[in-house]
Design a protein around this motif. Structure first.
Motif, short mmCIF file in Angstrom:
data_model
loop_
_atom_site.label_atom_id
_atom_site.label_comp_id
_atom_site.label_asym_id
_atom_site.label_seq_id
_atom_site.Cartn_x
_atom_site.Cartn_y
_atom_site.Cartn_z
N VAL A 113 -2.01 -9.06 -3.78
CA VAL A 113 -0.56 -9.21 -3.74
C VAL A 113 -0.12 -9.04 -2.29
CG1 VAL A 113 1.64 -8.25 -4.55
CG2 VAL A 113 -0.36 -8.22 -6.06
N GLU A 114 0.44 -10.10 -1.70
CA GLU A 114 0.90 -10.05 -0.31
C GLU A 114 2.29 -9.44 -0.26
OE1 GLU A 114 -0.35 -12.69 2.40
OE2 GLU A 114 -2.14 -13.23 1.26
N TRP A 115 2.56 -8.61 0.76
CA TRP A 115 3.86 -7.95 0.88
C TRP A 115 4.31 -7.91 2.33
CZ3 TRP A 115 2.61 -4.11 4.11
CH2 TRP A 115 1.41 -3.42 3.95
N GLN A 116 5.62 -7.70 2.48
CA GLN A 116 6.23 -7.52 3.80
C GLN A 116 7.44 -6.61 3.62
OE1 GLN A 116 7.40 -11.32 5.31
NE2 GLN A 116 8.78 -11.74 3.61
N ALA A 117 8.05 -6.21 4.73
CA ALA A 117 9.21 -5.32 4.69
C ALA A 117 10.24 -5.84 3.70
CB ALA A 117 9.81 -5.18 6.08
N GLY A 118 10.74 -4.94 2.84
CA GLY A 118 11.73 -5.29 1.84
C GLY A 118 11.15 -5.55 0.47
N ASP A 119 9.82 -5.68 0.37
CA ASP A 119 9.17 -5.94 -0.92
C ASP A 119 8.83 -4.62 -1.62
OD1 ASP A 119 9.25 -8.63 -0.39
OD2 ASP A 119 7.13 -8.77 0.22
N ALA A 120 8.75 -4.67 -2.95
CA ALA A 120 8.29 -3.54 -3.75
C ALA A 120 7.05 -3.99 -4.51
CB ALA A 120 9.38 -3.08 -4.71
N VAL A 121 6.06 -3.12 -4.62
CA VAL A 121 4.80 -3.42 -5.28
C VAL A 121 4.54 -2.37 -6.36
CG1 VAL A 121 2.30 -3.69 -4.95
CG2 VAL A 121 3.88 -4.39 -3.13
N TYR A 122 4.19 -2.82 -7.55
CA TYR A 122 3.87 -1.92 -8.66
C TYR A 122 2.36 -1.81 -8.82
CZ TYR A 122 3.32 -0.21 -13.43
OH TYR A 122 2.94 0.50 -14.53
N ILE A 123 1.87 -0.56 -8.89
CA ILE A 123 0.46 -0.31 -9.13
C ILE A 123 0.34 0.45 -10.45
CG2 ILE A 123 -1.63 0.79 -8.24
CD1 ILE A 123 -0.22 0.52 -5.41
N PRO A 124 -0.20 -0.21 -11.48
CA PRO A 124 -0.32 0.44 -12.80
C PRO A 124 -1.31 1.60 -12.77
CG PRO A 124 -0.69 -1.95 -12.95
CD PRO A 124 -0.69 -1.58 -11.50
N SER A 125 -1.18 2.48 -13.72
CA SER A 125 -2.09 3.62 -13.79
C SER A 125 -3.52 3.13 -14.06
CB SER A 125 -1.65 4.62 -14.86
OG SER A 125 -1.83 4.10 -16.14
N TRP A 126 -4.45 3.81 -13.42
CA TRP A 126 -5.90 3.62 -13.54
C TRP A 126 -6.38 2.26 -13.06
CZ3 TRP A 126 -8.41 7.64 -12.94
CH2 TRP A 126 -9.75 7.76 -13.28
N ALA A 127 -5.59 1.56 -12.26
CA ALA A 127 -6.01 0.28 -11.69
C ALA A 127 -6.66 0.52 -10.33
CB ALA A 127 -4.79 -0.64 -11.52
N TRP A 128 -7.85 -0.04 -10.13
CA TRP A 128 -8.48 0.04 -8.82
C TRP A 128 -7.61 -0.74 -7.83
CZ3 TRP A 128 -12.02 3.38 -7.60
CH2 TRP A 128 -12.92 3.84 -8.57
N HIS A 129 -7.34 -0.15 -6.67
CA HIS A 129 -6.52 -0.82 -5.68
C HIS A 129 -6.83 -0.32 -4.27
CE1 HIS A 129 -4.30 2.81 -6.81
NE2 HIS A 129 -3.74 2.78 -5.60
N ARG A 130 -6.40 -1.12 -3.30
CA ARG A 130 -6.51 -0.76 -1.89
C ARG A 130 -5.45 -1.55 -1.13
NH1 ARG A 130 -12.03 -3.77 0.19
NH2 ARG A 130 -11.55 -5.80 -0.72
N HIS A 131 -5.17 -1.11 0.10
CA HIS A 131 -4.10 -1.71 0.90
C HIS A 131 -4.65 -2.15 2.25
CE1 HIS A 131 -1.67 0.44 -2.05
NE2 HIS A 131 -2.24 1.56 -1.67
N GLN A 132 -4.09 -3.23 2.78
CA GLN A 132 -4.49 -3.75 4.09
C GLN A 132 -3.26 -4.10 4.90
OE1 GLN A 132 -7.81 -5.21 5.56
NE2 GLN A 132 -6.43 -5.05 7.29
N ASN A 133 -3.20 -3.61 6.14
CA ASN A 133 -2.18 -4.04 7.11
C ASN A 133 -2.77 -5.24 7.84
OD1 ASN A 133 -0.45 -4.41 9.25
ND2 ASN A 133 -0.52 -2.31 9.98
N VAL A 134 -2.10 -6.39 7.77
CA VAL A 134 -2.67 -7.61 8.37
C VAL A 134 -2.41 -7.75 9.86
CG1 VAL A 134 -2.71 -8.88 6.19
CG2 VAL A 134 -0.70 -9.05 7.68
#
Length: 166
Positions: A113-134
């Motif tokens: 899921v790509e994001w930028q300033a002003g966006d909101a991101v939902y991460i469900p419980s027990w979902a594997w996830h990670r974040h990257q600053n491009v």
């Protein structure tokens, strides 16, 4: 000597607070909301209070806890350094990220899921996830709201870091 019994009159709410309920008594339990004044209502200058060292070190990016007395939700300010990719992790609590600055992506159970300033991101419980600053030159910053305290108070909050806790 006579045998006497003293009866203390109590209001229904006092009786309910004194009684220990079991499953069979569910129909007898009634919510009695009560305002309890918290220790404080504001945390000024959150970032000036300093990074939370344990989480900043563990997550390998700056984390600032918003110190408010909520028993159900938490808020942190997180940052991703230029080019930073976090470890994959998961937890039993839900997270909503609000991106304050920067661009990047969050991978949730293999979906990017790509994001930028002003966006909101939902991460469900027990979902594997990670974040990257491009960006290779600019940091990214977000606010994370989670129901972690609620699950901690129930004794069911868990967090796993891939490769460390498995």
């Amino acid at each position: 000597m006579s045998d006497t019994t003293t009866t203390v009159s109590t209001t229904p709410s006092e009786k309910d607070q004194q009684k220990q309920f079991s499953s069979k008594d569910f129909h007898e339990t009634f919510a009695r909301p009560k305002f309890v004044k918290p220790s404080h209502l504001i945390h000024k200058n959150v970032e000036r209070a300093g990074e939370h060292n344990q989480f900043s070190t563990e997550r390998k990016h700056p984390v600032f806890f918003v110190d408010l007395p909520s028993k159900n939700v938490s808020m942190t300010i997180g940052g991703l350094l230029p080019g930073q990719l976090t470890n994959r992790h998961r937890h039993t609590y839900e997270t909503v990220l609000y991106v304050i600055e920067g661009k990047g992506w969050t991978e949730i159970e293999g979906e990017r899921v790509e994001w930028q300033a002003g966006d909101a991101v939902y991460i469900p419980s027990w979902a594997w996830h990670r974040h990257q600053n491009v960006s290779d030159t600019l940091p990214a910053k977000y606010i994370a709201c989670e129901n972690a305290p609620q699950l901690q108070n129930l004794g069911v909050a868990l967090r796993e870091e891939e490769g460390r806790d498995l």
